[in-house]
Design an enzyme around this catalytic site. Structure first.
Site, PDB file in Angstrom:
ATOM      1  N   LYS A  94       0.835  -1.215   0.000  1.00 13.36           N
ATOM      2  CA  LYS A  94       0.000   0.000   0.000  1.00 13.36           C
ATOM      3  C   LYS A  94       0.865   1.258   0.000  1.00 13.36           C
ATOM      4  CE  LYS A  94      -4.127  -2.035   2.076  1.00 13.36           C
ATOM      5  NZ  LYS A  94      -3.711  -3.385   2.436  1.00 13.36           N
ATOM      6  N   ASP A  97       3.283   7.429  -0.871  1.00 13.99           N
ATOM      7  CA  ASP A  97       4.118   8.620  -0.629  1.00 13.99           C
ATOM      8  C   ASP A  97       4.466   9.270  -1.969  1.00 13.99           C
ATOM      9  OD1 ASP A  97       5.856  10.451   0.705  1.00 13.99           O
ATOM     10  OD2 ASP A  97       6.230   8.935   2.240  1.00 13.99           O
TER      11      ASP A  97
HETATM   12  P1  BMP Z   1      -8.872 -11.042   6.167  1.00 15.72           P
HETATM   13  O1  BMP Z   1      -9.526 -11.880   5.026  1.00 15.72           O
HETATM   14  O2  BMP Z   1      -8.209 -11.886   7.183  1.00 15.72           O
HETATM   15  O3  BMP Z   1      -9.802 -10.033   6.729  1.00 15.72           O
HETATM   16  O4  BMP Z   1      -7.651 -10.260   5.481  1.00 15.72           O
HETATM   17  C1  BMP Z   1      -7.835  -9.339   4.464  1.00 15.72           C
HETATM   18  C2  BMP Z   1      -6.511  -8.912   3.890  1.00 15.72           C
HETATM   19  O5  BMP Z   1      -6.758  -8.019   2.808  1.00 15.72           O
HETATM   20  C3  BMP Z   1      -5.590  -8.151   4.859  1.00 15.72           C
HETATM   21  O6  BMP Z   1      -4.259  -8.482   4.544  1.00 15.72           O
HETATM   22  C4  BMP Z   1      -5.812  -6.690   4.537  1.00 15.72           C
HETATM   23  O7  BMP Z   1      -4.647  -5.924   4.711  1.00 15.72           O
HETATM   24  C5  BMP Z   1      -6.177  -6.738   3.047  1.00 15.72           C
HETATM   25  N1  BMP Z   1      -7.124  -5.695   2.611  1.00 15.72           N
HETATM   26  C6  BMP Z   1      -8.408  -5.609   3.129  1.00 15.72           C
HETATM   27  O8  BMP Z   1      -8.816  -6.387   3.985  1.00 15.72           O
HETATM   28  N2  BMP Z   1      -9.239  -4.633   2.660  1.00 15.72           N
HETATM   29  C7  BMP Z   1      -8.865  -3.739   1.710  1.00 15.72           C
HETATM   30  O9  BMP Z   1      -9.662  -2.915   1.299  1.00 15.72           O
HETATM   31  C8  BMP Z   1      -7.569  -3.819   1.185  1.00 15.72           C
HETATM   32  C9  BMP Z   1      -6.706  -4.812   1.638  1.00 15.72           C
HETATM   33  O10 BMP Z   1      -5.496  -4.910   1.129  1.00 15.72           O
END
Ligand code: BMP
Length: 263
Positions: A94, A97
């Site tokens: 992400k 900058d």
């Molecule tokens: P989880 O399915 O355990 O909630 O993880 C989601 C993953 O996707 C995390 O690594 C988070 O940083 C990433 N993520 C997200 O959840 N929502 C977004 O909008 C963008 C993401 O990169």
């Protein structure tokens, strides 16, 4: 007599294939549009898991800055697994900058992300210079690289989710369409199938967590929200049998995708 030096070039068959094309081929060949979000703090554990689940996924997403045992040797090991089992590596950095700084963050420091990550995630908040800088920096690498622009986020109250912002992200994607191969999104942003829409916030049983994450099911993500790629983290990581759960998500996600796109 001096013998001529032999120049041995070790060919990685993937090097010369543009990343967009490679991604699309992987999805079709493996019948998988599942990306595992391996939010674990041990790279050893990620390598072990990717050896087990690699066959089921088209991409593995990591956050290198949460790893307690990062080393370039280990990340090379993960890269080798990704080549052998044919999935892409996404570093969910992400970037957010100015161009000069992100170029350094991408190529230098402890992580040298550009050396091993096929794809990275990028916020367009600072303006399009961020993408220009990453694309330029990627040209110093001897393999095809790309990025996913974060257009919309899954978390409650995300400030990204307004129309002007998203339109700016789409414009940026069009300007840098060689390097930008898709979006992190919560809806279909363009009719062009050039861009892969990758949707996180997916879980078959939970609707959210305690910190603002919001989940939809794979069907809602693909059918309702136009996802090509479904990003799944804790639904697999916290399950009793990660391999079986990954297989179930792979099947469910690809079945819905096939119904919509390939029938
Ligand atoms: P989880 O399915 O355990 O909630 O993880 C989601 C993953 O996707 C995390 O690594 C988070 O940083 C990433 N993520 C997200 O959840 N929502 C977004 O909008 C963008 C993401 O990169």
């Amino acid at each position: 007599m001096q013998l001529p030096t032999l120049k041995i070039e070790i060919e990685d068959k993937n090097i010369s294939i543009p990343i967009r094309q490679r991604f699309q081929t992987i999805i079709k060949e493996k019948k998988s549009n599942l990306c595992l979000s391996a939010d674990l703090t041990s790279l050893d554990e990620i390598i072990e898991l990717s050896n087990l689940i690699g066959k089921n996924i088209c991409m593995l997403k990591i956050h290198c800055d949460i790893l307690t045992d990062f080393s370039m040797d280990k990340i090379q090991e993960l890269k080798d697994v990704s080549r052998r089992l044919n999935f892409l590596l996404l570093e969910d950095r992400k970037f957010a900058d100015i161009g000069n700084t992100v170029a350094l963050q991408y190529t230098k420091g402890l992580f040298q992300i550009a050396e091993w990550a096929d794809l990275v995630t990028v916020h367009v908040l600072p303006g399009e210079g961020i993408v220009q800088a990453l694309e330029q920096a990627a040209q110093t690498i001897n393999e095809s690289r790309g990025c996913l622009l974060i257009a919309q986020m899954s978390s409650k109250g995300a400030l990204t989710n307004n129309e002007d912002y998203v339109n700016g992200v789409i414009k940026c994607a069009e300007k840098y369409s060689d390097f930008v191969i898709g979006f992190i999104s919560q809806s279909r942003l363009t009719t062009s199938d050039k861009y892969l829409h990758c949707t996180p916030g997916v879980h078959l049983t939970n609707t959210g967590d305690q910190l603002g994450q919001q989940y939809v099911t794979p069907r809602q993500a693909i059918d309702g929200r136009g996802a090509d790629i479904v990003i799944v983290g804790r639904a697999i990581l916290d399950s009793i049998n990660r391999v079986k759960t990954a297989e179930a998500y792979q099947q469910e996600c690809y079945q819905v995708y096939e119904e919509l796109h390939l029938s």
